[in-house]
Write a protein that holds these residues in place. Structure first.
Motif, short mmCIF file in Angstrom:
data_model
loop_
_atom_site.label_atom_id
_atom_site.label_comp_id
_atom_site.label_asym_id
_atom_site.label_seq_id
_atom_site.Cartn_x
_atom_site.Cartn_y
_atom_site.Cartn_z
N PRO A 219 0.83 -1.21 0.00
CA PRO A 219 0.00 0.00 0.00
C PRO A 219 0.86 1.25 0.00
O PRO A 219 2.04 1.23 0.38
N SER A 220 0.26 2.34 -0.40
CA SER A 220 0.92 3.63 -0.42
C SER A 220 1.48 3.98 0.96
O SER A 220 0.73 3.98 1.95
N PRO A 221 2.78 4.28 1.07
CA PRO A 221 3.33 4.68 2.37
C PRO A 221 2.63 5.90 2.95
O PRO A 221 2.40 5.97 4.15
N ALA A 222 2.26 6.85 2.09
CA ALA A 222 1.60 8.06 2.59
C ALA A 222 0.19 7.76 3.09
O ALA A 222 -0.26 8.33 4.09
N MET A 223 -0.53 6.84 2.41
CA MET A 223 -1.86 6.46 2.89
C MET A 223 -1.75 5.73 4.22
O MET A 223 -2.53 5.97 5.14
N LYS A 224 -0.77 4.86 4.32
CA LYS A 224 -0.55 4.13 5.58
C LYS A 224 -0.27 5.12 6.71
O LYS A 224 -0.88 5.03 7.78
N GLN A 225 0.60 6.07 6.47
CA GLN A 225 0.92 7.06 7.49
C GLN A 225 -0.31 7.89 7.87
O GLN A 225 -0.56 8.15 9.04
N TYR A 226 -1.10 8.27 6.88
CA TYR A 226 -2.29 9.06 7.15
C TYR A 226 -3.27 8.28 8.04
O TYR A 226 -3.78 8.81 9.03
N LEU A 227 -3.54 7.03 7.68
CA LEU A 227 -4.49 6.23 8.47
C LEU A 227 -3.97 5.93 9.87
O LEU A 227 -4.76 5.80 10.80
N GLU A 228 -2.67 5.83 10.03
CA GLU A 228 -2.10 5.63 11.37
C GLU A 228 -2.30 6.88 12.23
O GLU A 228 -2.55 6.78 13.43
N ARG A 229 -2.22 8.03 11.63
CA ARG A 229 -2.32 9.30 12.35
C ARG A 229 -3.76 9.79 12.51
O ARG A 229 -4.03 10.61 13.39
N HIS A 230 -4.66 9.33 11.64
CA HIS A 230 -6.05 9.81 11.63
C HIS A 230 -6.99 8.62 11.58
O HIS A 230 -7.46 8.25 10.51
N PRO A 231 -7.29 8.01 12.72
CA PRO A 231 -8.18 6.85 12.71
C PRO A 231 -9.54 7.19 12.10
O PRO A 231 -10.14 8.20 12.44
N VAL A 232 -9.96 6.36 11.18
CA VAL A 232 -11.25 6.50 10.52
C VAL A 232 -11.95 5.16 10.65
O VAL A 232 -11.36 4.12 10.38
N ARG A 233 -13.20 5.15 11.05
CA ARG A 233 -13.93 3.88 11.25
C ARG A 233 -15.27 3.94 10.54
O ARG A 233 -16.31 4.02 11.17
N VAL A 234 -15.24 3.97 9.21
CA VAL A 234 -16.46 4.09 8.42
C VAL A 234 -16.38 3.12 7.24
O VAL A 234 -15.42 2.38 7.09
N ARG A 235 -17.39 3.16 6.38
CA ARG A 235 -17.39 2.37 5.15
C ARG A 235 -16.59 3.12 4.09
O ARG A 235 -16.86 4.29 3.83
N ALA A 236 -15.63 2.43 3.49
CA ALA A 236 -14.74 3.08 2.53
C ALA A 236 -14.74 2.35 1.19
O ALA A 236 -14.81 1.12 1.14
N LEU A 237 -14.65 3.13 0.14
CA LEU A 237 -14.51 2.60 -1.21
C LEU A 237 -13.11 2.95 -1.71
O LEU A 237 -12.67 4.09 -1.57
N VAL A 238 -12.44 1.96 -2.31
CA VAL A 238 -11.14 2.17 -2.92
C VAL A 238 -11.31 1.96 -4.42
O VAL A 238 -11.33 0.82 -4.89
N PRO A 239 -11.47 3.05 -5.19
CA PRO A 239 -11.64 2.90 -6.64
C PRO A 239 -10.30 2.58 -7.31
O PRO A 239 -9.25 3.05 -6.87
N GLY A 240 -10.36 1.77 -8.35
CA GLY A 240 -9.14 1.38 -9.03
C GLY A 240 -8.22 0.65 -8.08
O GLY A 240 -7.02 0.90 -8.02
N CYS A 241 -8.78 -0.29 -7.32
CA CYS A 241 -8.05 -0.95 -6.23
C CYS A 241 -6.93 -1.87 -6.70
O CYS A 241 -6.08 -2.26 -5.91
N GLY A 242 -6.92 -2.24 -7.99
CA GLY A 242 -5.85 -3.10 -8.48
C GLY A 242 -5.75 -4.38 -7.68
O GLY A 242 -6.74 -5.07 -7.45
N ARG A 243 -4.55 -4.69 -7.23
CA ARG A 243 -4.29 -5.93 -6.48
C ARG A 243 -4.67 -5.83 -5.00
O ARG A 243 -4.38 -6.73 -4.23
N GLY A 244 -5.31 -4.74 -4.60
CA GLY A 244 -5.94 -4.68 -3.30
C GLY A 244 -5.14 -4.22 -2.11
O GLY A 244 -5.61 -4.33 -0.97
N HIS A 245 -3.96 -3.68 -2.32
CA HIS A 245 -3.11 -3.31 -1.18
C HIS A 245 -3.75 -2.26 -0.28
O HIS A 245 -3.68 -2.35 0.95
N GLU A 246 -4.39 -1.24 -0.87
CA GLU A 246 -5.02 -0.20 -0.05
C GLU A 246 -6.27 -0.71 0.66
O GLU A 246 -6.58 -0.26 1.77
N VAL A 247 -6.96 -1.67 0.06
CA VAL A 247 -8.12 -2.26 0.73
C VAL A 247 -7.65 -3.02 1.98
O VAL A 247 -8.21 -2.85 3.07
N ALA A 248 -6.61 -3.83 1.83
CA ALA A 248 -6.07 -4.57 2.98
C ALA A 248 -5.59 -3.60 4.06
O ALA A 248 -5.83 -3.82 5.25
#
Length: 186
Positions: free
Chosen positions: A20-49
């Motif tokens: 997954p994107s290092p910047a997305m990982k860092q953002y989610l670590e710093r800003h907990p979000v607990r909702v339903r999320a859509l990942v468009p163009g998810c490809g092989r699924g790293h951001e979904v995981a």
């Protein structure tokens, strides 16, 4: 239009870095979000995981059946979270079902004429691939996308919640990405 499925079948997916994107990982670590999320163009699924790991109820959508099959094989415990379909014409059950859209590289894959139709969701957390100049000989994708383009695209109906150049990135993308979080105001 790019034949994304053919590119996955041929193994020509340089945008997929195997994680997954290092910047997305860092953002989610710093800003907990607990909702339903859509990942468009998810490809092989790293951001979904990554999203599920951080407590989001995430679903990935990709137009390439091969990418979805590979995501299901790589993340079998999340297989039902990967759906084949178009972001612009998603399956009926997915319409309006998400609180947040997690963006990573999908927008830069779109021809500029399709970008206005990308504006969806109440909250958009994006790691935007800012690449104002194409590499020599490249006609896109990725298509040129500047900070000014991003600002103009979401100028009406959205407010900027967060905006910065991330301190972490995949090799070669340092300084070419921007984290921008947008909230729909209308």
């Amino acid at each position: 239009m790019t034949n994304w499925d053919e590119m996955y079948r041929k193994g020509e997916s340089p945008w997929d870095k195997g994680a997954p994107s290092p910047a997305m990982k860092q953002y989610l670590e710093r800003h907990p979000v607990r909702v339903r999320a859509l990942v468009p163009g998810c490809g092989r699924g790293h951001e979904v995981a990554l999203a599920v790991e951080h407590g989001l109820d995430a679903t990935g959508l990709d137009i390439a059946p091969t990418a979805v099959a590979e995501a299901r094989a790589q993340y079998p415990q999340l297989a039902e979270r990967f759906v084949t379909g178009s972001f612009f014409d998603p399956p009926q059950e997915m319409r309006g079902a998400y609180d947040v859209v997690l963006e990573h590289t999908c927008m830069s894959a779109l021809p500029p004429t399709l970008r206005p139709d990308y504006r969806r969701g109440g909250l958009l957390i994006g790691v935007w691939y800012i690449n104002p100049d194409l590499d020599p000989g490249n006609e896109g994708p990725p298509f040129p996308f500047s900070v000014a383009d991003l600002t103009a695209l979401f100028a009406k109906g959205y407010e900027i919640v967060d905006d910065y150049v991330p301190e972490v990135a995949f090799a070669g993308r340092e300084g070419r990405e921007r984290v921008r979080v947008l909230r729909r105001t209308v």
